[in-house]
Scaffold this motif. Sequence first.
Motif, PDB file in Angstrom:
ATOM      1  N   SER A  66       0.819  -1.224   0.000  1.00 10.43           N
ATOM      2  CA  SER A  66       0.000   0.000   0.000  1.00 10.43           C
ATOM      3  C   SER A  66       0.848   1.269   0.000  1.00 10.43           C
ATOM      4  O   SER A  66       0.481   2.267  -0.615  1.00 10.43           O
ATOM      5  N   LEU A  67       1.977   1.245   0.688  1.00 12.47           N
ATOM      6  CA  LEU A  67       2.807   2.449   0.800  1.00 12.47           C
ATOM      7  C   LEU A  67       3.741   2.655  -0.383  1.00 12.47           C
ATOM      8  O   LEU A  67       3.994   3.793  -0.795  1.00 12.47           O
ATOM      9  N   PHE A  68       4.279   1.550  -0.932  1.00 13.24           N
ATOM     10  CA  PHE A  68       5.322   1.668  -1.947  1.00 13.24           C
ATOM     11  C   PHE A  68       4.928   1.124  -3.309  1.00 13.24           C
ATOM     12  O   PHE A  68       5.709   1.206  -4.256  1.00 13.24           O
ATOM     13  N   GLY A  69       3.748   0.512  -3.428  1.00 11.08           N
ATOM     14  CA  GLY A  69       3.299  -0.009  -4.713  1.00 11.08           C
ATOM     15  C   GLY A  69       3.971  -1.297  -5.136  1.00 11.08           C
ATOM     16  O   GLY A  69       3.876  -1.704  -6.292  1.00 11.08           O
ATOM     17  N   VAL A  70       4.647  -1.971  -4.214  1.00 15.08           N
ATOM     18  CA  VAL A  70       5.304  -3.240  -4.518  1.00 15.08           C
ATOM     19  C   VAL A  70       4.320  -4.388  -4.306  1.00 15.08           C
ATOM     20  O   VAL A  70       3.250  -4.201  -3.726  1.00 15.08           O
ATOM     21  N   LEU A  71       4.684  -5.570  -4.763  1.00 18.05           N
ATOM     22  CA  LEU A  71       3.884  -6.786  -4.549  1.00 18.05           C
ATOM     23  C   LEU A  71       2.441  -6.621  -5.024  1.00 18.05           C
ATOM     24  O   LEU A  71       1.505  -7.099  -4.397  1.00 18.05           O
ATOM     25  N   GLY A  72       2.248  -5.906  -6.091  1.00 17.77           N
ATOM     26  CA  GLY A  72       0.906  -5.697  -6.624  1.00 17.77           C
ATOM     27  C   GLY A  72       0.295  -4.370  -6.252  1.00 17.77           C
ATOM     28  O   GLY A  72      -0.735  -3.978  -6.792  1.00 17.77           O
ATOM     29  N   GLY A  73       0.872  -3.675  -5.305  1.00 18.95           N
ATOM     30  CA  GLY A  73       0.394  -2.353  -4.920  1.00 18.95           C
ATOM     31  C   GLY A  73      -0.877  -2.383  -4.105  1.00 18.95           C
ATOM     32  O   GLY A  73      -1.389  -3.440  -3.735  1.00 18.95           O
ATOM     33  N   ALA A  74      -1.391  -1.203  -3.838  1.00 17.84           N
ATOM     34  CA  ALA A  74      -2.601  -1.048  -3.035  1.00 17.84           C
ATOM     35  C   ALA A  74      -3.790  -1.667  -3.764  1.00 17.84           C
ATOM     36  O   ALA A  74      -4.060  -1.336  -4.920  1.00 17.84           O
ATOM     37  N   HIS A  75      -4.477  -2.555  -3.103  1.00 17.87           N
ATOM     38  CA  HIS A  75      -5.672  -3.215  -3.641  1.00 17.87           C
ATOM     39  C   HIS A  75      -5.402  -3.929  -4.961  1.00 17.87           C
ATOM     40  O   HIS A  75      -6.300  -4.066  -5.793  1.00 17.87           O
TER      41      HIS A  75
END
Length: 135
Positions: A13-22
């Motif tokens: 959610s904070l950095f947009g990694v691992l698929g990002g927020a939602h």
Amino acid sequence: MTGLLFACHGAASLFGVLGGAHGTGGTVPAGAWPGWYAAVIQLAGGTLVLLGLGTRAAALVCSGSMAYAYFTVHQARDLWPMRNGGEPAALFCWSFLLLTVTGPGALSLDALLGRSGRLGRQDPLSRPSSTRTEP
């Protein structure tokens, strides 16, 4: 493992990694209520629980944030977690509440530093049982 997964949610959610927020690849806008604050709690609290540093306090805050998420977001849709999409929030909430009660394990930083996770005091249950002296 619970701490690692929780920290991954915050990092997404904070950095947009691992698929990002939602799962959108984006990030949560800084300061946005409650998403940004939840992500900070997820990243910081999950990392502290993962390391076993301040485990009881961090787990209590994480549990509370997931209870808030469940009751404000998911329960409005339906009562049952399987029908309202709140299973992860419920599982995280109860898992962190369990860690609040049980505390850190033997391989935690709290244990290595000689703390039980209770405000830096030694756990009375971990003291040697034979403290009597012979007359």
